[in-house]
Design a protein around this motif. Structure first.
Motif, mmCIF file in Angstrom:
data_model
loop_
_atom_site.group_PDB
_atom_site.id
_atom_site.type_symbol
_atom_site.label_atom_id
_atom_site.label_comp_id
_atom_site.label_asym_id
_atom_site.label_seq_id
_atom_site.Cartn_x
_atom_site.Cartn_y
_atom_site.Cartn_z
ATOM 1 N N ALA A 160 3.473 4.225 -5.516
ATOM 2 C CA ALA A 160 3.323 3.595 -3.561
ATOM 3 C C ALA A 160 4.125 3.819 -2.889
ATOM 4 O O ALA A 160 4.806 3.725 -1.603
ATOM 5 C CB ALA A 160 3.117 1.794 -3.611
ATOM 6 N N TYR A 212 4.822 5.529 0.657
ATOM 7 C CA TYR A 212 5.291 4.546 1.355
ATOM 8 C C TYR A 212 6.456 5.623 2.170
ATOM 9 O O TYR A 212 6.146 5.836 3.815
ATOM 10 C CB TYR A 212 5.260 3.553 0.892
ATOM 11 N N ILE A 260 0.873 1.508 5.616
ATOM 12 C CA ILE A 260 0.420 0.342 4.319
ATOM 13 C C ILE A 260 -1.137 1.172 3.683
ATOM 14 O O ILE A 260 -1.300 1.081 2.617
ATOM 15 C CB ILE A 260 0.621 -0.888 4.707
ATOM 16 N N VAL A 264 -2.094 2.050 -0.328
ATOM 17 C CA VAL A 264 -2.545 1.727 -1.370
ATOM 18 C C VAL A 264 -3.609 1.942 -1.230
ATOM 19 O O VAL A 264 -4.377 2.710 -3.211
ATOM 20 C CB VAL A 264 -2.948 0.425 -0.489
ATOM 21 N N THR A 304 -2.224 5.140 -3.994
ATOM 22 C CA THR A 304 -1.692 4.582 -4.885
ATOM 23 C C THR A 304 -3.264 4.372 -6.207
ATOM 24 O O THR A 304 -2.813 5.152 -6.776
ATOM 25 C CB THR A 304 -1.257 3.578 -4.575
#
Length: 419
Positions: free
Chosen positions: A26, A30, A85, A89, A92
């Motif tokens: 993540a 990000y 974000i 998510v 990931t």
């Protein structure tokens, strides 16, 4: 046993927990989306994703304007935040499903640290040098303005501009933190500098409503992420006063020629940032050291005579009477002038002072005014014509009324210097 048969380092044989691997995945996605597009000018490639997010969450039919307004908290910036974000998510989840058997991501972890270190270093050095010219001394016009007319951001800018020493020290700490981040061996030391510095910057931006809150928060977050692997070691040394083991410094690149290439690029980037920052700082220093006009200041009108008669300050029937005159020197060495008249009208324009005994004022929407002037220290006399009538004006430089004009540090103070 040949070099090819040598066992891998212990860090590469380590088996990570599932939560640690998910956190790394993540973070890579990000922070990669947060820093890489901006530094490599590929930000426009993400516009289709931004448009999708803007339509789904904000109900917009088209992407918000990305015009550079000096603000980092525009709607498009919040759209980008939500997009990053969601991508982190979703990415990931997909990454975890496709790569479940890998024991660790040591190489990815080191690559993430390099990305965060260099992104922070370049930004901090750039911002640190900009502190030397970002907050100019408070202008006389600002000093004479009512405090309540300032925005919170304006209050912060005046606070920084009123203390060049504090501003310079803040910039030095940011540059120092950036320099320490350039080297793996001083990355832990840099955390002790960068985290409190960026926390202070973020809180100032947040509490004074400066529109770079998202940017400063991400820089603070990156600094905290860099610090996390060393938290236990720092607590052992600083809190429990016990010995700790050194952290293994694994080179992110195994091949020597690649490491040399990256090293050359690092020093080129550092040299370019340092040169640009020093050039801007020296330019600003020259502007500060430039000779200032003796007229610069806030002048209170003590006498205003027209056609031989004194016009009192309380005579609202004569709105042309001056009440306050302010001369500010601009960066181009010109004089900017504003005059407050009885009744509330304000004249704004420029002033030229070619000779000591002559002054020309050019106010917006009015013909030029030629005055014969006599400057004697903190006293100024003007003689000319206003509305066709001979006019004599006597002004006094306001010094005691505006203590910020002579701000300095007092080591000995018998009483606080409150208003």
């Amino acid at each position: 046993m040949t070099s090819d048969d040598s066992p891998a380092p212990a860090s590469e044989r380590e088996v990570w927990s599932l939560s640690r691997k998910i956190a790394l995945r993540a973070a890579v996605i990000y922070f990669g989306l947060s820093f890489i597009p901006e530094f490599f000018a590929i930000d426009l490639l993400l516009d289709p994703l931004r448009a999708l997010v803007a339509g789904r969450f904000w109900g917009l039919s088209e992407l918000p304007s990305g015009e550079d307004t000096g603000s980092g908290d525009r709607l498009i910036d919040h759209v980008t935040l939500v997009m990053n974000i969601l991508c982190a998510v979703g990415g990931t989840v997909i990454w975890s499903l496709l790569d479940r058997k890998r024991p660790n991501y040591r190489w990815g972890y080191e690559a993430l640290r390099v990305l965060l270190r260099y992104s922070l270093a370049l930004t901090l050095m750039s911002y640190g040098f900009s502190k030397l010219y970002q907050f100019p001394p408070i202008s006389h016009a600002t000093m004479a303005r009512p405090f309540g007319s300032e925005t919170p951001m304006g209050v912060l800018w005046n606070f920084m501009g009123s203390s060049p020493a504090y501003t310079a020290i803040s910039g030095v700490l940011e540059v120092l933190g950036g320099l320490l981040l350039l080297f793996r061996r001083t990355a832990t030391l840099s955390a002790l500098v960068v985290v409190p510095v960026m926390l202070n910057v973020f809180l100032l931006n947040l509490c004074y409503d400066v529109p770079v809150k998202l940017m400063s928060f991400h820089l603070l977050l990156a600094a905290v992420v860099l610090t996390l692997p060393d938290v236990r070691r720092l607590i052992d040394v600083l809190v429990f006063n016990r010995a700790t083991v050194p952290r293994e410094l694994t080179p992110p690149l195994r091949y020597p020629y690649l490491r040399i290439g990256v090293l050359v690029m690092k020093w080129l980037l550092f040299a370019g940032t340092l040169r640009n920052g020093m050039d801007q700082a020296l330019t600003q220093l020259k502007e500060f050291q430039a000779p200032r006009s003796a007229l610069a200041g806030i002048w209170i009108v003590e006498s205003f005579r027209q056609a031989g008669k004194e016009i009192e300050a309380v005579d609202l029937r004569k709105p042309l009477r001056w009440d306050l005159a302010i001369f500010d020197q601009t960066r181009s060495s010109n004089l900017r002038v504003s005059v407050d008249q009885i009744g509330g009208e304000q004249l704004i324009g420029t002033a030229s002072w070619p000779q000591k005994d002559s002054l020309q004022l050019r106010f917006k929407g009015k013909p030029a005014q030629d005055w014969v002037c006599a400057l004697n220290g903190d006293s100024l006399e003007l003689r000319g014509r206003l509305q066709g009538a001979p006019t004599e004006i006597t002004l006094r430089r306001a010094v005691e009324e505006y203590p910020l004009m002579r701000h300095q540090i007092h080591w000995i103070q018998e009483r606080p210097r409150t208003p």
